[in-house]
Structure formats: C-alpha cells, structure tokens
Design a protein around this motif. Structure first.
Motif, short mmCIF file in Angstrom:
data_model
loop_
_atom_site.label_atom_id
_atom_site.label_comp_id
_atom_site.label_asym_id
_atom_site.label_seq_id
_atom_site.Cartn_x
_atom_site.Cartn_y
_atom_site.Cartn_z
N THR A 1 -9.99 11.84 0.64
CA THR A 1 -9.11 11.06 -0.23
C THR A 1 -7.65 11.35 0.07
O THR A 1 -6.82 10.45 0.16
CB THR A 1 -9.40 11.39 -1.70
OG1 THR A 1 -10.78 11.15 -1.95
CG2 THR A 1 -8.57 10.53 -2.63
N ARG A 2 -7.37 12.64 0.24
CA ARG A 2 -5.99 13.07 0.51
C ARG A 2 -5.49 12.46 1.81
O ARG A 2 -4.39 11.91 1.87
CB ARG A 2 -5.97 14.60 0.57
CG ARG A 2 -4.66 15.19 0.97
CD ARG A 2 -3.66 15.04 -0.15
NE ARG A 2 -2.40 15.63 0.22
CZ ARG A 2 -1.50 15.02 0.97
NH1 ARG A 2 -1.72 13.80 1.41
NH2 ARG A 2 -0.36 15.61 1.25
N ARG B 1 -2.36 5.58 3.61
CA ARG B 1 -2.06 4.37 2.86
C ARG B 1 -0.60 4.38 2.40
O ARG B 1 0.06 3.36 2.39
CB ARG B 1 -2.98 4.30 1.66
CG ARG B 1 -3.06 2.94 1.04
CD ARG B 1 -4.05 2.92 -0.07
NE ARG B 1 -3.87 4.10 -0.91
CZ ARG B 1 -4.69 4.46 -1.87
NH1 ARG B 1 -5.77 3.75 -2.09
NH2 ARG B 1 -4.47 5.52 -2.61
N VAL C 1 -12.13 5.01 0.49
CA VAL C 1 -11.94 6.26 1.23
C VAL C 1 -13.11 6.55 2.17
O VAL C 1 -12.93 6.70 3.39
CB VAL C 1 -11.77 7.43 0.25
CG1 VAL C 1 -11.65 8.74 1.00
CG2 VAL C 1 -10.59 7.20 -0.65
N SER D 1 0.81 -1.21 0.00
CA SER D 1 0.00 0.00 0.00
C SER D 1 0.84 1.26 0.00
O SER D 1 0.35 2.34 -0.29
CB SER D 1 -0.90 0.00 1.22
OG SER D 1 -1.76 -1.11 1.13
N SER E 1 -5.00 8.75 1.28
CA SER E 1 -3.83 8.44 0.44
C SER E 1 -2.56 8.52 1.26
O SER E 1 -1.67 7.68 1.12
CB SER E 1 -3.71 9.40 -0.73
OG SER E 1 -4.86 9.37 -1.50
N ARG F 1 -25.34 10.50 -5.47
CA ARG F 1 -24.62 11.44 -6.31
C ARG F 1 -25.06 11.31 -7.76
O ARG F 1 -25.21 12.28 -8.48
CB ARG F 1 -23.12 11.17 -6.18
CG ARG F 1 -22.27 12.09 -7.00
CD ARG F 1 -20.85 12.06 -6.53
NE ARG F 1 -20.42 10.69 -6.25
CZ ARG F 1 -19.55 10.38 -5.31
NH1 ARG F 1 -19.03 11.30 -4.55
NH2 ARG F 1 -19.19 9.12 -5.12
N PHE G 1 -11.52 8.05 -10.02
CA PHE G 1 -12.55 7.15 -9.53
C PHE G 1 -13.02 7.50 -8.12
O PHE G 1 -14.22 7.50 -7.86
CB PHE G 1 -12.07 5.71 -9.60
CG PHE G 1 -12.01 5.17 -10.99
CD1 PHE G 1 -13.17 4.77 -11.64
CD2 PHE G 1 -10.81 5.06 -11.66
CE1 PHE G 1 -13.12 4.28 -12.93
CE2 PHE G 1 -10.75 4.57 -12.95
CZ PHE G 1 -11.91 4.18 -13.60
N ASN H 1 -12.26 10.37 -6.16
CA ASN H 1 -12.67 11.77 -5.97
C ASN H 1 -13.66 12.22 -7.03
O ASN H 1 -14.24 13.29 -6.91
CB ASN H 1 -11.46 12.69 -6.03
CG ASN H 1 -10.64 12.61 -4.77
OD1 ASN H 1 -11.04 11.97 -3.81
ND2 ASN H 1 -9.48 13.24 -4.78
N ASP I 1 -17.00 2.37 -8.65
CA ASP I 1 -16.29 3.39 -9.42
C ASP I 1 -16.40 3.12 -10.91
O ASP I 1 -16.61 4.04 -11.70
CB ASP I 1 -14.82 3.42 -9.00
CG ASP I 1 -14.68 3.82 -7.55
OD1 ASP I 1 -15.45 4.71 -7.11
OD2 ASP I 1 -13.82 3.26 -6.85
N GLN J 1 -14.74 15.34 -0.08
CA GLN J 1 -14.25 14.13 -0.72
C GLN J 1 -12.74 14.22 -0.92
O GLN J 1 -12.00 13.28 -0.68
CB GLN J 1 -14.94 13.95 -2.08
CG GLN J 1 -14.54 12.67 -2.81
CD GLN J 1 -15.20 11.45 -2.23
OE1 GLN J 1 -16.42 11.34 -2.22
NE2 GLN J 1 -14.41 10.53 -1.71
N ARG J 2 -12.31 15.42 -1.36
CA ARG J 2 -10.89 15.61 -1.61
C ARG J 2 -10.10 15.51 -0.32
O ARG J 2 -9.05 14.86 -0.28
CB ARG J 2 -10.67 16.98 -2.27
CG ARG J 2 -9.22 17.33 -2.49
CD ARG J 2 -9.05 18.50 -3.42
NE ARG J 2 -9.61 18.21 -4.73
CZ ARG J 2 -9.05 17.38 -5.59
NH1 ARG J 2 -7.93 16.75 -5.27
NH2 ARG J 2 -9.60 17.15 -6.74
#
Lengths: 343, 366, 380
Positions: free
Chosen positions: B356-357, B363, B180, A291, B360, B89, A305, A307, B64, B352-353
C-alpha cells in the motif's frame, strides 16, 4: 471544594464560549430564516422550563456522538491489527489467575510510531492543511462579497436569499460533486463554452487537477462560509461606514478598518466551518482530483479499506483530531484572554 | 430528564419488539448483497415465484465496502459475493459459515477446474461457490489509439507499462487501476516474476515500472473508467473485463461514435472470481442455501452470463450460454490464454502495508 | 418655552446684510422614486449659528442633513460651504462632520481609537493626535474613559464620545442628527445646555435635526420648521413661537387654539367675524386684505385668561363655555372649555395656588378672554 467548583465553572464557561464561537453566527443566520424562527419559538415555549433540561441535550449529544466514539477510536488506535471480526486485538481483557481477576491493558504504540517514521503521513497532513487553508481563503474571497450583498439587500429579500444559499443542501452532496465532473472534463460544459466563445482552441485540462479540487471544495463548502459571514455583516450598523466616510476615510480603507474587523467573528466561524471538514475531505479529491492529490482523508481511507488496518487508521484519525483541536483551543484561550483584558 | 429517558427507553423497546415481530413474520426471505449491475432481475423474480422466498437485493461496488461491513458483523445479509482473495482473508477472520453440501443439489454442475482454482482461497471449497469470473485487462478507444500509434501493441501490457508507448496517449487520457494488490501482481507478472510473490524485496521491483509511466497517467481509479471510456473522455485504461464490456455497450447504446475494445494482454493477467458465501450470522441460512443452489442450475446461471457478459464457473451451463459470449475470447479466453491467467493469495498485514505504501507514493507522484 | 440666554440676543447675523453665510443651500431637490423628500429648498446658515431643522418625521429634514454631510447627492440645486461648491464632493472630503443618531461609534475600537480615527485619516503626527484626543475628552468631561470600549459606556457617555469624535476634527460645520433622541428625559435636558455650552466654547456652526420642539426652542439660535420637503418658516425661537407665519407652524410649535373666520375691515379696530367663537374677535393690527377674506386667529392656551366671573360688558375677545376637562400638569393646569358653538378651547393657567384652593371645577361656566396683542392673525 470551592476550587473544584470554580474550575468546573470555568471549564463550563470555556466550553460555552467555544461552542458559541461557531454556533452563534450560525444561530443568527438561522434566526433570519423564518421557519427556524417558528421552530425556535415553539421550542422556547415548551422545553426551556428548567435550566437543566435546556443544557442537558447538548451535553448528552456531545457525550453520545462525540466522546463515546472518540473513546472507541482512541482504544482501537492502541490495538494491533488482526484477521478477525472486528479486525483488531482487544486492548482491555479480564484475566483470571488463581481465582483472582486482573484487568490486562495492552497498549500498542507502534501505530503512532509508524506515523512518525514514515514521512508519507506528515506530508499528507501538511498537504491536507495546505489545501484546506487555500480552500478556506478562496471560500472567504468568494463568500464575502456574496454575504455582503445578502446583508445589504432589502430586508424582505434576505430570508429568500438565505434560503437560496441553503437550497443546494436539498440535493445530494455526491450528485452535486458528480455534476462538476460533467462541467470540468475535457469535453465538458466549461471547455465547450470556452471553445465556442473562441477563448481557447484546445480544451483545458481542469478535471483531475488540484484546481478542480479547489473548485469542488469552494462550491460545496461555500454556504458554511457565507452564512456566518452574513450573520455578522447583517448585524453591522451601516451608519458605521457613513461615520468612517464622514471622518475622512475612503470607502476602500473603511472596508478594511471597519467592515472586516466587525465581520471577524463571522470570518473566524466561517473559516473554521470550512477548514476543519476540508482537512479530512475524501470525496471531492477522489472524484475531482488527480492521483497526486495527497490528502490525509484518502490515506485514512486506504488504511481502513486497502490495508484493513483499523488501528493505524484510528491513529491517523486521532492525530488529525489533535491537529485540528489544538489550534482551536489555543485560539479560544487567546480570545478569552483578550476579552478578559478588555474588561 | 427522567421522563425523557423513560420515553426514549419505551420507544426503543417498541422498536425492538416491532423489529423481532417483523423478522418472525418474514421468515420466507433472503437478503442478498451483490455487486451492482451483476444479475438479470428476472432470475430473482423466477426464484421468488418458484420458492415463495422473497429476495431483498442490495448492491455494493467495491470489495472494501463489503469487507468492512462483514468484519464489523451483524450485516443482516444471507448471501454475499466477495472476490476470491478477499474471501480468503474473511474466512480466516471467521466471517462465513460452512456450506451444507446436502442442501446444494446442483453442486455437481460446477467446473472442477474452476473449483480447483478457487480452492487456493477456500481450502476444500468449504465456504463458497463461484458466481462469475473475469480478468483485469486493457480497454481502449480504437480510433484514438490508431490515430496516435497505428502499430500500437493493443494485446500487451506494454500499452500501459512501457513509457514509450503510454507517452503517446497521455494527451487523450489514461487511467490505471487504483487497486494495490492487483497492480503489484499484474506488474510482477508483466516483468516475468511470480505474480503471487509474497516477498517484500520482489514487490519493490514494481516501483520503477510504475514510476516511469506515472507522468502519463491521468488517474488511478477502479470504476470511473466505465463512464470516462464510454464518453470518450479517455482513450486507454486498465479495467475489469465485465466493466469494460459494459463501457463498450454503453457507447454503442449512446451512438456517440466511440468504439471500444477490450483485450486480455498476452503477458497474462489476474483472474478474479466472485464467490457466493453465507455469513456466519446470516439470519436465514436455509433460504441462502436455496438461493445459491438455484444459481447453480445451468439454465439460470447461463441466463445471468448472457445478461452481464461474464463467464461463470458452471460446466453444465457453458453450452446454454449465448455462443457470441462463449466465443468472445475476452469473456471465455481460449486455453492458451487461460494458461497465462493467474490467481493470487492475499498479502499478510505486513506485506499489505509495504504494498500500500509503495503504491500510495507512486500514485502520489513522488 | 424660554428663548436662549441673554447673550444670544445680540447675535443676529441673519439680519446683517454684510454677513456672508457659511452655508448656502440653493434650490436643492431630492426625490426617492415618486417621493419628493426635499423640494426646491433654499437656506442660509451663518457662522457660529446653532441652527435647528425641526419638523415631523418624513418632512425631509434628515435628507437635507444627509445632503449637507454628502451621503446623498441632490437631484438639482447647489450646496455651498464657506464659498466652495460642495454639491458633488464626497463625504470624506468635506470639512463637515456629523454626529449620528445611533452615535455610530466603532464597537471594535476604544474611545480613544474612535476619537483619533478622523485625525488619523488626516495623517496627523501621533503626538498631535494624542493631545487633541485628550482635549476632546476633556471637553466632553470624559478624561479617564479613553481606554474603554463603547459597550462599556452608558448611553450618555456614548453620546459625549460621539460628540467628541465629530468635534475633534474642528469641522467648519457640525451636523447633529437627533443627538438627544436616545437619552432619557432628564439627561436630555441637562445635555441640551451642555451642548450649548460646548458650541459656544468651540465656536463651530451647529446644524441639528430634531423632531422635538422643546429641544429646538431651548438650543437653537434659529429654527427652520419644515413641512413636506419645504421650509415653512425660518426664524429665532421667540419669533417662531410668538409670530408663526402659518397654521402649520403655529400648530407644530406648542399648542394653540385656532379660530377660523372672515376679515372685517375697519382701520381703528380690525376684527374677524367668527362663528365658532360666537362673537367677533378683535385683531391687534389691520391686515392688508379685502374684507371678507378668510383668516385664522391663533392664540396660545397660556395667553387666555380664564375666570368664573362674567367680564364687564363690552370686553373684547370674550368667549364663554363650560369646563369640559381639567389636566393637572403640576406647574400648570390645562382647562378644556367647550364653547357654546361646540368648539373646544384650551386654556392654561399657572398653579400659583394650592390645588385645594382652586376655584374652577368641572361643569363650571367660565369666561375666556385675551388682549388682541396676544393673538396672531394667520392667512394660511
């Protein structure tokens, strides 16, 4: 307008040189492959009557499959994300005002700003470049001896050897990468074999590490390295090495001063063919990597995908393209300048 | 060159004419796009036999993939099966057409409680009906866990979120979800916060929890755990209920001695609903309604649940489902567990950003 | 078919028992699988010689040369250079250089780089390398070409660069593998003389492999004619031409008419009985074989005299036939004459007169004769 014509001519020559850098070694690798020779002969006979007809397809190809998508991605990279179909705002709009029509262009630079502000992207780019560079070096190290052996094999075998190098492409890329999971996992074939040999007591953790990613990449991209190298090495006159030896040069040194410089076009073409796609590679790090294998391809995937942010994804792709294209163009300039100087 | 262009043009015309001829001829058809391994094939055959409508069945394995196709448009599908928060959404983006209740004669069979839950994504249940639902829980290799920690809290998210517990299983392999939204919501719920929080500051509380356990995680993934768990390659993972029961069955079929258990953690967890909906540009909306209506028949949906080990949202079907499944608390949780299950609404673009950030960087092991 | 310049006449170290050969090849054999390329071959080459290995393709001459260079190891036998055993020495340690048929110029290096390559391997100081490269370029008359790349040179220029590169290390022996094969005819002839001049200038022993007899005849001090891995004859060009020791050599060098027959003794006037000729052929000297022994008489076309006039009766070696074909070569004309026995004989005559004045024509009956000293009697 002689100036314009001259520039056009120069541009065309540059493009041709650029294309030939990568295409030529591939071309000769293909030439060594009997079915393709047959095909080329047929094409030669039929199509190459007019010069225009001969050069039009590559340009049309470039226009339809590269420039047009490029323009679309560039446009999206200046849009804003939106909950809509498709999920971004329009950049160009025709506005009617008091009977007059205006073209409104709304450029949103924040997607690019984000890439600068957040160091995540910079690190992902750098890490991707690092992984691509190491993979390319590894592929070169593994591929060179293979290509060398192929090029020095008896002539009647060479077609079959090239064929064997291409053979894996007959199977799906995904299946081949999946197969590596079975080989590399803790209870996999490799660990089983090593334990059976008694080399190791506990299974080695290879899967889900960067090492596994390198194995997967080198395995998958090896033909792209070997074929141009083979083409370059096969052209090399063996008597050059004898001449070097005759002039007092030991074989190991002759390899570095004769073989390697002469294989340079193949090394460069092969390295480009491996390096460029690996920078954007997604599947192999996803399946084989851990990861913490941070790569720009994965990030782009997440933007697209997870975001659902097509504009930022497009901006990431544009920057990636710049990162790849600029060095190639500079390298081309350098090569062209050197050739000019030599002349 | 001219000749070439003409040739290509003619070929394209032929193609278009041919394609439209095909469409006209194949009117009795419905194109379904569902999750992989998510239906009993005999249901499709019986539907075809009864209605004369041919089912063209395609599968995907991530929301997705589906969403990207839907947002691009012109999918050609008549029935699709997105999960709840994605559905919300997609409804906003204008992807779906409203359902025509008059064509859904079996609508009354649906469980009102379930319909109320899914209404948070689809106000008034205008666009979709639930197909199946499940939870995100914990699956583990019984033997390996016992060996390493006899008193392991297997009914708690402490298994994966408590560094002292998860550390014990590092050597035999641990996967977490690579999702996420789910990961944020589940961790917030585990911390006693609102799982559905839409506040960026609250979301930050997830970071220390996941960072602390990051060193012990082999991989973040959504689907690889089925295979890895069934083969004994890993001993502990987060996963979707149906997937994990699939892994359990695979191990049983393989007779490899791997014994897998799935638990819904007592802290409560995320509930997901896979919803039947019709794209706005669906070529055969009538057939799509017929298909959805067929799936709302109690005996049909019960058959589906018996086959895939997932709970459906059809009240009339519960008594027809195999008792072994209805009584399995990991498929049909008891009311006290039900109370702790929660659903979420999608994050807006900005949040969402952030999420996700954050995820990430966790991870990525920073 | 002239012999070398007159200065060479006196250079005959191979006849001098005191001269120690620079190269001594003793009983060397080399096989590739079941094919024997070089078979128990022995050979001495002396300092300063311009030695030619001549033979058809596949005769083993290139294999021998490659063994001298060190690219091939002999299966058996010994190669000694200047008294040192070279048999197992790798090429990069031999004081021998080779000029390749393909020239084998390094395409990625300039002319200077190519020539300096060998000197750099010796680790010579840069200044000395520069001087010697310049000297070498001057020697091959390419002083201003140092910065060019091989692909910017003509075939002839490349050949000179290859020569300069192999000479610049001042080897004890220079091996040349078909050095002129890639040049066109006119250039080849010029270059032959140039090579000879350069060889005399540098005084290095040259060993050249060629399949072109003219080349060997023009340049070499001695020629070894090779046949299936063995040496058929080693001798100076004139001797090879005038006194071949076998039908193979006679036939390989130039053209020749061969008559087969049986020896007829007789101390004063030895002859050979020959059915093909239709008469007895007289020999220059008696042979040390029993009467009736099978032998051949070889006679070069240009040594035959052709005439329409019947010779006076009693003339020796006089054949008669009909003109079958005439080949006009400019300087020479070749007449192919069909003897009464059916055998075709070639006779060459210098065209001293204008063509229109020529007297012999197709279908004419002609008479051929020669003095016994012009012919060679061969026993094999």
């Amino acid at each position: 307008m002689t100036f314009g014509a001259a520039t056009r001519e120069a541009t065309r020559a540059r493009w041709a040189a650029r294309a030939s850098l990568i295409l030529k070694p591939l071309q000769s690798a293909l030439d060594a492959f009997p079915p393709s020779r047959w095909l080329m002969r047929r094409l030669d006979r039929r199509a190459l009557k007019g010069r225009l007809l001969a050069i039009a397809p590559p340009y049309a190809w470039l226009l339809i499959f590269f420039l047009a998508p490029f323009a679309i991605v560039l446009k999206i990279s200046f849009a804003e994300p939106d909950v809509a179909m498709p999920p971004y705002t329009e950049v160009f709009a025709l506005i009617e005002d008091a009977g007059s029509f205006f073209l409104s262009i709304k450029l949103n630079f924040s997607n690019y700003l984000l890439l600068i502000e957040d160091d995540l992207y910079l690190r992902a780019y750098l890490n991707s470049l690092k992984i691509a560079a190491i993979s390319t070096a590894l592929a070169l190290m593994v591929g060179f001896p293979i290509a060398y052996a192929m090029a020095r094999a008896p002539r009647r075998w060479r077609g079959a050897l090239v064929m064997m190098m291409i053979l894996p492409f007959w199977t799906s890329f995904l299946i081949r990468v999946y197969a590596w999971i079975g080989i590399l996992k803790n209870e996999g074939l490799l660990n089983g074999f090593l334990q059976w040999l008694g080399v190791i007591g506990e299974p080695l953790t290879i899967l889900n590490t960067d090492f596994a990613v390198y194995i997967g990449i080198v395995y998958s991209y090896l033909p792209f390295m070997v074929l141009p190298l083979y083409a370059a090495l096969e052209r090399m006159d063996e008597s050059l090495l004898e001449a070097a030896s005759d002039l007092g040069c030991r074989p190991v040194k002759a390899f570095w001063v004769i073989t390697v410089p002469l294989a340079a076009p193949g090394i460069i073409a092969g390295s480009f063919l491996v390096f460029i796609p690996v920078v954007g590679e997604v599947v192999i790090p996803d399946l084989l990597g851990g990861s913490d294998t941070l790569m720009i391809g994965r990030l782009l995937w997440a933007e697209f995908f997870s975001n659902h942010d097509w504009p930022v994804a497009s901006a990431v792709a544009m920057i990636l393209l710049l990162i790849l294209v600029i060095p190639i163009v500079l390298f081309q300039r350098h090569q062209a300048a050197r050739q000019e100087a030599a002349r | 060159m001219r000749k070439y262009v003409l040739g290509v043009g003619a070929a394209l015309c032929a193609l278009v004419v041919g394609a439209s001829a095909l469409l006209a001829a194949e009117d009795k058809v419905v194109h379904v796009y569902n999750w992989s391994d998510y239906i009993d094939d005999t249901i499709l055959k019986e539907f075809e036999a009864e209605t004369g409508i041919k089912v063209v069945y395609d599968t995907f394995d991530s929301n997705d993939t589906l969403e990207t196709k839907l947002l691009t448009g012109n999918t050609g599908y008549d029935v699709v099966v997105p999960s709840g928060s994605f559905l919300a959404r997609q409804i906003t983006a204008g992807v779906f057409r409203e359902l025509d209740r008059a064509k859904l004669t079996n609508y009354g069979n649906m469980d009102p409680a379930i319909m109320a839950r899914v209404a948070i994504w689809d106000e008034g249940n205008k666009h979709a009906v639930p197909y199946m639902w499940g939870t995100t829980g914990i699956a583990y290799n019984v033997k390996k866990i016992k060996e390493r920690m006899p008193d392991a809290p297997v009914d708690s998210f402490r298994m994966v979120f408590d560094p002292e517990v998860i550390a014990k299983f590092k050597d035999c392999g641990v996967y977490l979800m690579d999702e996420v939204d789910d990961m944020h919501q589940i961790v917030l719920n585990y911390l006693g916060e609102d799982g559905n929080s839409q506040n960026a500051e609250t979301l930050k509380k997830v970071v220390p929890v996941l960072k602390a356990v990051r060193p012990f995680v082999t991989k973040f993934h959504n689907s690889a755990q089925i295979e890895a768990l069934a083969n004994g390659d890993i001993c502990l993972t987060m996963g979707w209920s149906g997937d994990m029961l699939q892994a359990k069955n695979r191990a049983i079929e393989a007779k490899n001695g791997v014994d897998i258990a799935f638990s819904i953690p007592r802290e409560g967890t995320l509930m997901f609903f896979d919803m039947l909906a019709i794209p706005a540009d669906a070529p055969h909306p009538d057939n799509a309604h017929a298909f959805i209506d067929y799936l709302m028949r109690p005996e049909v949906i019960a058959k589906a649940s018996n086959y895939i080990f997932y709970a459906n949202g059809n009240a009339a079907a519960t008594k027809l489902v195999d008792p072994a499944i209805v009584n399995d608390p990991s498929v049909y949780p008891p009311p006290d567990v039900m109370k702790k299950l929660f659903v979420v609404t999608p994050y807006d673009a900005k949040l969402q950003r952030v999420a996700t950030r954050q995820f990430s960087s966790i991870r990525g092991g920073e | 078919m002239a012999s070398g310049p007159t200065t060479r006449r006196t250079f005959e170290p191979w006849d001098d028992p005191k001269s120690k050969p620079i190269l001594r090849v003793s009983s060397v054999s080399k096989s590739y699988g079941s094919v024997t390329a070089v078979d128990q071959l022995s050979l001495d080459i002396h300092r300063g010689e311009f030695f030619a290995l001549l033979g058809p393709s596949g005769c083993g001459k290139t294999t021998l040369l490659r063994m001298l260079a060190g690219f091939e190891r002999p299966d058996t036998g010994r190669i000694e250079l200047d008294g040192v055993d070279m048999t197992a020495v790798p090429p990069y340690r031999r004081p021998v250089n080779m000029m390749f048929q393909s020239y084998a110029l390094f395409p990625h290096m300039s002319v200077e780089g190519n020539i300096a390559f060998g000197l750099k391997q010796e680790g010579l100081p840069a200044r000395e390398i520069k001087t010697r490269v310049a000297e070498a370029l001057a020697l091959v008359q390419l002083p201003d070409y140092g910065r060019r790349k091989p692909h910017q040179l003509s075939g002839g220029q490349r050949q000179r660069v290859a020569l300069a590169r192999s000479l610049v290390k001042r080897p004890k022996m220079l091996l040349l593998d078909e050095p002129l094969a890639a040049l066109d005819r006119k250039l080849r002839e010029e270059t032959q003389f140039e090579l000879m001049t350069i060889q005399e200038q540098v005084g290095i022993t040259f060993v050249i492999v060629t399949h072109d007899q003219d080349e060997a005849m023009t340049m070499a001090s001695r020629i070894a004619v090779m046949d299936r891995g063995r040496i058929a004859q080693v001798a100076p060009p004139t001797e090879i031409y005038e006194q071949p020791n076998s039908r193979y050599v006679a036939d390989f060098i130039g053209s020749v008419n061969l008559f087969e027959g049986n020896y007829v003794g007789g101390d004063g006037a030895p002859t050979m009985r020959c059915a093909e000729a239709g008469c007895d052929l007289s020999l220059a000297q008696p042979l040390l074989v029993a009467p009736g022994h099978r032998l051949w008489v070889a006679i070069r076309p240009e040594k035959l005299e052709i005439s329409r006039e019947p010779p006076p009766p009693g003339t020796l070696n006089c054949l008669s036939g009909v003109v079958w074909d005439i080949g006009y070569l400019g300087d020479f004309s070749t007449y192919r004459v069909k003897l009464d026995s059916g055998k075709i004989v070639s006779a060459a005559e210098a065209n001293r007169m204008r063509l229109t004045e020529r007297t012999i024509s197709w279908e004419d009956r002609v008479y051929l004769r020669w003095v016994p000293q012009a012919a060679v009697a061969l026993l094999s």
